[in-house]
Scaffold this motif. Structure first.
Motif, mmCIF file in Angstrom:
data_model
loop_
_atom_site.group_PDB
_atom_site.id
_atom_site.type_symbol
_atom_site.label_atom_id
_atom_site.label_comp_id
_atom_site.label_asym_id
_atom_site.label_seq_id
_atom_site.Cartn_x
_atom_site.Cartn_y
_atom_site.Cartn_z
ATOM 1 N N ARG A 72 -45.796 17.495 -9.888
ATOM 2 C CA ARG A 72 -44.546 18.119 -10.327
ATOM 3 C C ARG A 72 -43.330 17.302 -9.895
ATOM 4 N N ARG A 103 -40.551 15.622 -12.435
ATOM 5 C CA ARG A 103 -39.116 15.893 -12.279
ATOM 6 C C ARG A 103 -38.326 14.596 -12.147
ATOM 7 N N CYS A 148 -38.020 12.899 -15.563
ATOM 8 C CA CYS A 148 -37.100 13.624 -16.444
ATOM 9 C C CYS A 148 -35.650 13.420 -16.018
ATOM 10 N N GLU A 149 -35.391 13.435 -14.732
ATOM 11 C CA GLU A 149 -34.022 13.247 -14.251
ATOM 12 C C GLU A 149 -33.494 11.861 -14.616
ATOM 13 N N ALA A 155 -44.330 21.394 -15.306
ATOM 14 C CA ALA A 155 -43.119 20.715 -14.818
ATOM 15 C C ALA A 155 -42.361 20.045 -15.957
ATOM 16 N N HIS A 207 -38.567 20.951 -16.391
ATOM 17 C CA HIS A 207 -37.526 19.955 -16.123
ATOM 18 C C HIS A 207 -37.109 19.205 -17.381
#
Length: 342
Positions: free
Chosen positions: A296, A300, A303-304, A334, A338
């Motif tokens: 996860r 994240r 994606c960020e 996740a 996200h």
């Protein structure tokens, strides 16, 4: 929005509720249907049903018409595939065993007339009927500079590519490129709307920059010119290719780039910007050992990095059979969490 619309929005940079989420599960289809790999891959219907069931189970966006990579070698004369229950099928019989065989090697006039293609066509027919209007349907195309590795073995191909007679090398590449061009046209006609163009030699991980410019790039242009680059995805196996992205975009204008987990995603996104779709890819080899919380956290992170400015997709590589169910679930949960635009 349907998954296909979300994918198209990511391509175009238009608003969507979330990013596209691709999960590439292949051999898991046999397990889903309770079949051996050999039985599963014998019928296009099995592969289509397996893909649909896997997508329904996990909820990601894409399905595949790919059986296994060695299928292309079978269309070109391979007579034996090695099956195993813990990994993908592979070529066990090389159609080319010597340089002399290259002169006799012929590309079928129409690959869609081959009996094996009938099963691929059946798979695509089912996928097109079931999800063709709503989901990305992926097909796999091996580039002309990579296909010889399946026809003669990687060691002999590297010998020919790097040090062999240039005329023999180019004769084989010319024939392989004709096959690639046929495949692209056939897959599009059969309903595939995402074509993953796999070119491990489209990076300087295998070739120096001089050979990349002199060999890889011209043959990629030859492969793709007749049908154009619409819906083509640039994949270099899992080799990093950040240092050629700008050149490939400028010279080939491919609209989607599937970034290696070994590459710097932030750098790739900065290079690509809004000119094309950047695909952030999780390292699914490490997922074999990662705890769900580690999975996860990595989703994240990707994606960020990738979501700023849109034009981003989250994806996986080949997802080995040994990736645990808990890791797959954690990854996709996740990605939906996200990967949502707020």
């Amino acid at each position: 929005m349907k998954p296909l619309q979300i994918f198209e929005a990511a391509l175009n940079g238009t608003p969507a509720p979330r990013i596209p989420i691709f999960c590439n599960l292949f051999d898991q289809g046999a397990r889903e249907l309770g079949m051996s790999q050999k039985k599963y891959y014998a019928k296009g219907e099995h592969v289509a049903v397996g893909q649909l069931k896997l997508r329904a189970r996990y909820g990601y966006d894409n399905v595949w018409s790919l059986f296994y990579v060695g299928r292309e070698a079978e269309l070109l004369g391979c007579r034996e595939i090695l099956y195993t229950e813990d990994g993908p099928p592979n070529v066990a019989d090389f159609p080319i065993t010597s340089y002399d065989d290259i002169a006799k090697f012929e590309i079928p006039a129409d690959i869609t007339a081959h009996p094996l293609w009938a099963e691929t066509a059946q798979c695509l027919k089912i996928l097109r009927q079931e999800v063709g209007a709503t989901h990305p349907i992926c097909a796999y195309i091996t580039a002309s500079t990579t296909l010889p590795a399946m026809l003669m073995g990687m060691d002999k191909w590297l010998e020919l590519l790097l040090a062999g007679p240039v005329d023999v090398r180019d004769e084989l590449l010319r024939k392989c490129s004709l096959f690639v061009q046929q495949q692209i046209a056939a897959y599009r006609a059969a309903g595939a709307n995402v074509l993953v163009y796999s070119t491990p030699f489209g990076t300087t991980a295998f070739l120096d920059r001089k050979r990349f410019n002199a060999i890889a790039l011209p043959w990629m242009k030859t492969d793709l010119a007749p049908g154009g680059v619409s819906n083509i995805v640039y994949l270099c196996g899992m080799a990093p290719f950040n240092n050629v992205i700008t050149q490939v975009m400028n010279e080939l204008a491919i609209p989607v780039y599937y970034i290696s987990p070994m590459a710097d995603l932030a750098e790739a996104k900065a290079l690509i910007g809004e000119r094309a779709l950047t695909c952030g890819v999780i390292d699914d080899i490490k997922m074999i050992r990662w705890r769900p919380d580690q999975v996860r956290a990595e989703v994240r992170r990707l994606c960020e990095i990738g979501m700023a400015g849109q034009h981003f997709l989250f994806g996986t590589a080949l997802m080995p059979l040994v990736v645990p169910e808990a890791a797959i679930r954690a990854m996709l949960d996740a990605a939906f969490e996200h990967g949502t635009y707020r």
